[in-house]
Design a protein around this motif. Structure first.
Motif, mmCIF file in Angstrom:
data_model
loop_
_atom_site.group_PDB
_atom_site.id
_atom_site.type_symbol
_atom_site.label_atom_id
_atom_site.label_comp_id
_atom_site.label_asym_id
_atom_site.label_seq_id
_atom_site.Cartn_x
_atom_site.Cartn_y
_atom_site.Cartn_z
ATOM 1 N N UNK A 135 19.437 40.314 29.475
ATOM 2 C CA UNK A 135 20.619 40.336 29.011
ATOM 3 C C UNK A 135 21.662 40.356 30.216
ATOM 4 N N UNK A 136 21.280 41.233 31.356
ATOM 5 C CA UNK A 136 22.088 41.418 32.488
ATOM 6 C C UNK A 136 22.011 40.164 33.302
ATOM 7 N N UNK A 137 20.999 39.431 33.385
ATOM 8 C CA UNK A 137 21.021 38.168 34.012
ATOM 9 C C UNK A 137 21.792 37.093 33.377
ATOM 10 N N UNK B 288 26.092 36.798 26.272
ATOM 11 C CA UNK B 288 24.914 37.008 26.813
ATOM 12 C C UNK B 288 23.943 37.607 25.572
ATOM 13 N N UNK B 289 24.563 38.574 24.818
ATOM 14 C CA UNK B 289 23.618 38.951 23.641
ATOM 15 C C UNK B 289 23.807 37.900 22.537
ATOM 16 N N UNK C 84 18.469 32.165 21.371
ATOM 17 C CA UNK C 84 17.241 31.550 21.856
ATOM 18 C C UNK C 84 16.096 32.143 21.221
ATOM 19 N N UNK C 85 15.945 33.676 20.782
ATOM 20 C CA UNK C 85 15.121 34.315 20.154
ATOM 21 C C UNK C 85 14.781 33.372 18.670
ATOM 22 N N UNK D 22 15.625 30.201 17.854
ATOM 23 C CA UNK D 22 15.063 29.123 18.015
ATOM 24 C C UNK D 22 13.618 29.017 18.391
ATOM 25 N N UNK D 23 13.234 30.211 19.240
ATOM 26 C CA UNK D 23 11.827 30.076 19.358
ATOM 27 C C UNK D 23 11.179 30.571 18.171
ATOM 28 N N UNK D 24 11.537 31.423 17.408
ATOM 29 C CA UNK D 24 10.777 32.003 16.151
ATOM 30 C C UNK D 24 10.758 30.592 15.325
ATOM 31 N N UNK D 25 11.458 29.793 14.904
ATOM 32 C CA UNK D 25 11.732 28.839 14.033
ATOM 33 C C UNK D 25 10.850 27.483 14.594
ATOM 34 N N UNK D 26 11.123 27.235 15.917
ATOM 35 C CA UNK D 26 10.555 25.808 16.125
ATOM 36 C C UNK D 26 9.257 26.176 17.167
#
Length: 267
Positions: free
Chosen positions: A211-213, A251-252, A258-259, A261-265
């Motif tokens: 998140x900071x990045x 950022x959040x 992203x989380x 998308x990764x979970x679905x695909x």
């Protein structure tokens, strides 16, 4: 000094001070996180148990002709380097409690589709061989019992490297009086930390680092755009203030997207 020059200096200062603070913050975070974190996962499979039961009678489990007194377990310890740092030559020490006997063990470095079998560290290999050679003597050394207890409960494997995303998988066939067992995993190198893969504190810390990045990237990208457009010093101050308040919101939002998308695909 012309007003346009003053406005430019103020605009640069308005952008440079927060950006500098971002880089100082990142530097402090990296200083605090000087160690490399390896995730640890332990899997235990019970093969069988020797027991005496009034209903079922005597049940015997044997390994290479020798009776197992208690439980025969197959334990797998997996270490994964999920950090951004590659580790050069590393020795990992494994240890069990006094009531455990290691019957057999193997360790592998896993990378891509390849498997590289690891060997004992030189020091442990010498200790291991000497102990079993001493066991063949009629008159055994005074410290033989302690040495035998150590080498039958410990292992030290050395890996030539451990790059980002690579795994070390170590298998143990053990005899124990317990239904389950835990293994001590100790890296014999400074600035290496091993944590459980489901350790909540580590998960939260890694999430906040991302998140900071992300917030820093959003902030700096917006700051560059603001500097390039033609606005007054007062407007740039207000825009940068809004930017500093909203960069974490973006950022959040990005992290959740992203989380998802990764979970679905991602399989």
């Amino acid at each position: 000094m012309e007003q346009n020059t003053i406005d430019t200096i103020i605009k640069i200062a308005t952008l440079a001070v927060p950006i500098g603070a971002v880089f100082v913050g990142i530097g402090l975070e990296r200083f605090k996180a000087r160690y490399t974190v390896l995730g640890k996962n332990i899997e235990i499979n019970k093969i069988g148990a020797s027991l005496s039961d009034v209903n079922y009678g005597e049940i015997e489990i044997k390994y290479q002709g020798n009776e197992i007194k208690g439980n025969l377990l197959f334990l797998t310890a997996t270490l994964i380097n999920s950090s951004w740092t590659s580790i050069p030559e590393l020795t990992i020490k494994y240890g069990f409690l006094e009531h455990v006997t290691i019957l057999q063990s193997r360790s592998f470095l896993i990378f891509d589709e390849n498997t590289y079998e690891l060997v004992f560290s030189e020091a442990f290999n010498s200790h291991f061989k000497k102990t079993f050679d001493d066991g063949k003597l009629e008159e055994k050394p005074a410290n033989y019992s302690n040495d035998l207890g150590y080498v039958t409960r410990h292992r030290e494997y050395i890996t030539p490297y451990l790059n980002k995303g690579q795994k070390i998988v170590t298998e143990f066939l053990i005899e124990t009086g317990n239904q389950t067992e835990n293994v001590m995993v100790l890296p014999l190198k400074e600035n290496i930390k091993i944590v459980g893969v489901n350790d909540e504190e580590t998960i939260k810390r890694n999430r906040m680092n991302y998140i900071h990045l992300l917030a820093s990237v959003f902030y700096i990208a917006t700051a560059i755009i603001i500097f390039c457009i033609d606005i007054t010093k007062k407007e740039s101050i207000w825009v940068m203030l809004i930017n500093s308040l909203t960069c974490y919101l973006f950022a959040w939002t990005t992290w959740f997207i992203v989380r998802y998308v990764r979970y679905v695909f991602v399989k």
